[in-house]
Design a protein around this motif. Structure first.
Motif, PDB file in Angstrom:
ATOM      1  N   LEU A 202     -13.622  10.168   9.459  1.00 56.35           N
ATOM      2  CA  LEU A 202     -12.938   8.899   9.214  1.00 56.35           C
ATOM      3  C   LEU A 202     -13.435   7.848  10.193  1.00 56.35           C
ATOM      4  CD1 LEU A 202      -9.466   8.814  10.886  1.00 56.35           C
ATOM      5  CD2 LEU A 202     -10.762  10.938  10.841  1.00 56.35           C
ATOM      6  N   ALA A 203     -13.145   6.592   9.881  1.00 57.03           N
ATOM      7  CA  ALA A 203     -13.579   5.477  10.729  1.00 57.03           C
ATOM      8  C   ALA A 203     -12.392   4.588  11.046  1.00 57.03           C
ATOM      9  CB  ALA A 203     -14.674   4.671  10.037  1.00 57.03           C
ATOM     10  N   MET A 204     -12.470   3.932  12.202  1.00 57.69           N
ATOM     11  CA  MET A 204     -11.409   3.032  12.660  1.00 57.69           C
ATOM     12  C   MET A 204     -12.037   1.901  13.452  1.00 57.69           C
ATOM     13  SD  MET A 204      -8.297   3.938  15.301  1.00 57.69           S
ATOM     14  CE  MET A 204      -7.434   2.636  16.201  1.00 57.69           C
ATOM     15  N   VAL A 205     -11.511   0.695  13.267  1.00 58.79           N
ATOM     16  CA  VAL A 205     -11.909  -0.459  14.066  1.00 58.79           C
ATOM     17  C   VAL A 205     -10.714  -0.875  14.915  1.00 58.79           C
ATOM     18  CG1 VAL A 205     -12.552  -2.901  14.000  1.00 58.79           C
ATOM     19  CG2 VAL A 205     -13.678  -1.277  12.482  1.00 58.79           C
ATOM     20  N   GLY A 206     -10.912  -0.913  16.241  1.00 60.16           N
ATOM     21  CA  GLY A 206      -9.848  -1.292  17.159  1.00 60.16           C
ATOM     22  C   GLY A 206     -10.123  -2.627  17.816  1.00 60.16           C
ATOM     23  N   LEU A 223      -9.964   3.377   8.051  1.00 57.57           N
ATOM     24  CA  LEU A 223     -10.558   2.542   7.012  1.00 57.57           C
ATOM     25  C   LEU A 223     -10.934   3.358   5.782  1.00 57.57           C
ATOM     26  CD1 LEU A 223     -12.946   0.331   9.164  1.00 57.57           C
ATOM     27  CD2 LEU A 223     -10.627  -0.188   8.414  1.00 57.57           C
ATOM     28  N   GLY A 224     -11.038   4.651   5.950  1.00 58.38           N
ATOM     29  CA  GLY A 224     -11.446   5.536   4.869  1.00 58.38           C
ATOM     30  C   GLY A 224     -12.099   6.770   5.453  1.00 58.38           C
ATOM     31  N   GLY A 225     -12.453   7.704   4.588  1.00 57.33           N
ATOM     32  CA  GLY A 225     -13.095   8.911   5.086  1.00 57.33           C
ATOM     33  C   GLY A 225     -13.356   9.925   3.999  1.00 57.33           C
ATOM     34  N   CYS A 226     -13.771  11.119   4.419  1.00 57.28           N
ATOM     35  CA  CYS A 226     -14.098  12.185   3.476  1.00 57.28           C
ATOM     36  C   CYS A 226     -14.024  13.521   4.206  1.00 57.28           C
ATOM     37  CB  CYS A 226     -15.496  11.984   2.886  1.00 57.28           C
ATOM     38  SG  CYS A 226     -16.814  12.015   4.143  1.00 57.28           S
ATOM     39  N   ASN A 227     -13.791  14.565   3.439  1.00 52.96           N
ATOM     40  CA  ASN A 227     -13.802  15.900   4.049  1.00 52.96           C
ATOM     41  C   ASN A 227     -15.246  16.349   4.258  1.00 52.96           C
ATOM     42  OD1 ASN A 227     -13.830  16.302   1.019  1.00 52.96           O
ATOM     43  ND2 ASN A 227     -14.229  18.385   1.685  1.00 52.96           N
ATOM     44  N   VAL A 327      -7.625  -2.830   2.062  1.00 48.88           N
ATOM     45  CA  VAL A 327      -8.510  -1.684   2.265  1.00 48.88           C
ATOM     46  C   VAL A 327      -7.690  -0.413   2.471  1.00 48.88           C
ATOM     47  CG1 VAL A 327     -10.172  -0.645   3.840  1.00 48.88           C
ATOM     48  CG2 VAL A 327     -10.436  -3.036   3.172  1.00 48.88           C
ATOM     49  N   ARG A 328      -6.678  -0.484   3.318  1.00 50.73           N
ATOM     50  CA  ARG A 328      -5.862   0.702   3.592  1.00 50.73           C
ATOM     51  C   ARG A 328      -5.046   1.107   2.378  1.00 50.73           C
ATOM     52  NH1 ARG A 328      -4.170  -1.260   9.663  1.00 50.73           N
ATOM     53  NH2 ARG A 328      -6.090  -0.541  10.685  1.00 50.73           N
ATOM     54  N   TRP A 329      -4.578   0.120   1.590  1.00 52.48           N
ATOM     55  CA  TRP A 329      -3.837   0.450   0.377  1.00 52.48           C
ATOM     56  C   TRP A 329      -4.720   1.191  -0.613  1.00 52.48           C
ATOM     57  CZ3 TRP A 329      -4.500  -0.969  -4.745  1.00 52.48           C
ATOM     58  CH2 TRP A 329      -3.452  -0.636  -5.606  1.00 52.48           C
ATOM     59  N   SER A 330      -5.952   0.726  -0.773  1.00 52.84           N
ATOM     60  CA  SER A 330      -6.875   1.392  -1.697  1.00 52.84           C
ATOM     61  C   SER A 330      -7.186   2.810  -1.222  1.00 52.84           C
ATOM     62  CB  SER A 330      -8.164   0.581  -1.843  1.00 52.84           C
ATOM     63  OG  SER A 330      -8.864   0.534  -0.621  1.00 52.84           O
ATOM     64  N   GLN A 331      -7.297   2.995   0.104  1.00 50.60           N
ATOM     65  CA  GLN A 331      -7.568   4.325   0.622  1.00 50.60           C
ATOM     66  C   GLN A 331      -6.392   5.253   0.371  1.00 50.60           C
ATOM     67  OE1 GLN A 331     -10.396   5.403   1.635  1.00 50.60           O
ATOM     68  NE2 GLN A 331     -11.371   3.395   1.480  1.00 50.60           N
TER      69      GLN A 331
END
Length: 375
Positions: A202-206, A223-227, A327-331
């Motif tokens: 996963l990714a995050m912007v702080g 922001l989103g991610g994947c297994n 973006v977070r809602w779509s994720q």
């Protein structure tokens, strides 16, 4: 002149021999019909040739466009921001662009951020701030250990941040960081979660004030991610991070097929220049070996239109993401569990059936009242 001779002969035959003249007239009509057919065929052939030519032009233009796209972006390896074998001078003062922190150590095969031991954390950080506008980081890493599934932890992170060489709880780095973090999380802390399979990327912007929620595996701020099943693999595992035109793209190659698989793609990511690259890892009650085999940074030269240049002239001072709530809602929508998807589909179908029944009832009443008006 040759086409006019038969016409004169036909006129003489019409005066002298009517039957023969009629036959000649029919023959003339057949000749006209043949000429018409030839003209229509020629016209059809011209149309086909025209369409073939148009399709050929379009194909050539598409091919040229694809070639332009391929050549639109060029990459150059930036050795001062890259880390690879034989790791000469890594960790020593003044003789390397990279600095070790905590329990990290250099071997001949890798930079080991943590050993397979409890309560360890380590990192490797670039000493040089990066002022590249567009870049691409390729990470060759390995996570392995003696622990069985879900009895290992905690994971590693790749950083592009304002701060550097600061210990903390976020995969070995400080909380409330300023910049970008891409995490390979190998242990699920949230017990109630069902839809997410670990390990997870996963990714995050702080922006310096946003805290990473460790208990919820970073979900509120991701922001989103994947297994990504990256533990104890017999083949190489890679992580790909690209930042171009304020667009963040993360891909993985963990199947040993030398093919990138999409993980996340987020537009509108605003990262300032002059931040530092780094990698860190942490273990707690559970542990793993977290190894960095190489970090390769490429400078990307991207052709921009005048409009794009004008839009990107504004200096970015604080990391941010455009339309972050959307973006977070779509994720969240993409990350629904199987049960949630089932009930959503079920209630949607029931709602459609209900609307159809109401429509039929209303139509039948309207039709009946319409018939009564005619009597």
């Amino acid at each position: 002149m040759q086409r006019r001779i038969p016409m004169k002969t036909n006129v003489i035959r019409w005066r002298a021999e009517p039957n023969a003249t009629m036959a000649a007239a029919c023959s003339s009509c057949e000749s006209c019909g043949s000429a018409t057919d030839l003209m229509s065929k020629a016209k059809s052939m011209r149309l086909k040739s025209l369409w073939t030519f148009i399709l050929l032009i379009l194909t050539v233009r598409m091919s040229l466009a694809e070639e332009e796209d391929d050549h639109e972006m060029e990459e150059f390896l930036k050795r001062e921001f890259s880390l690879s074998k034989p790791y000469q001078g890594v960790g020593s003062l003044g003789s390397s662009h990279w600095e070790l922190m905590g329990d990290a150590m250099v071997t001949t095969e890798q930079v080991r951020l943590t050993p397979d031991m409890q309560s360890r954390q380590g990192a490797v950080w670039s000493r040089i701030p990066c002022h590249l506008k567009d870049w691409e980081m390729q990470v060759h890493f390995k996570i392995h250990g003696q622990g069985k599934k879900n009895l290992n932890g905690d994971g590693l992170a790749i950083w592009y941040t304002k701060e550097r060489v600061q210990k903390g709880p976020v995969f070995g780095n400080k909380d409330n960081f300023t910049g970008l973090g891409v995490f390979v999380d190998t242990y699920p802390n949230e017990e109630k979660q069902l839809e997410r399979i670990f390990p997870f990327v996963l990714a995050m912007v702080g922006n310096g004030s946003i805290s990473y929620d460790h208990e919820r595996d970073g979900r509120p701020t991701e922001l989103g991610g994947c297994n990504a099943m990256v533990r104890n693999l017999k083949h190489d595992s890679f992580l790909f991070i690209r930042y171009v035109r304020r667009r963040l793209t993360v891909m993985i190659d963990i199947d040993g097929q030398h093919e990138w698989r999409d993980c996340l793609d987020i537009p509108g990511v605003r990262l300032p220049l002059g931040y530092y690259f780094g990698a860190s890892a942490i273990t707690g009650d559970l542990s793993d070996n977290h190894d960095i085999i190489s970090l390769k940074l490429y400078q990307l030269t991207v052709l921009r239109s005048q409009k794009e240049e004008e839009e990107e002239e504004e200096e970015i001072t604080i990391p941010s993401v455009d339309n972050l709530d959307l973006v977070r809602w779509s994720q969240k929508e993409e990350g629904m569990s199987g049960i949630a998807i089932f009930f959503t589909a079920l209630f949607s179908m029931l709602g459609c059936i209900f609307l159809i029944v109401i429509g039929i009832v209303v139509y039948s009443h309207w039709n009946e009242s319409r018939r009564k008006r005619f009597y």
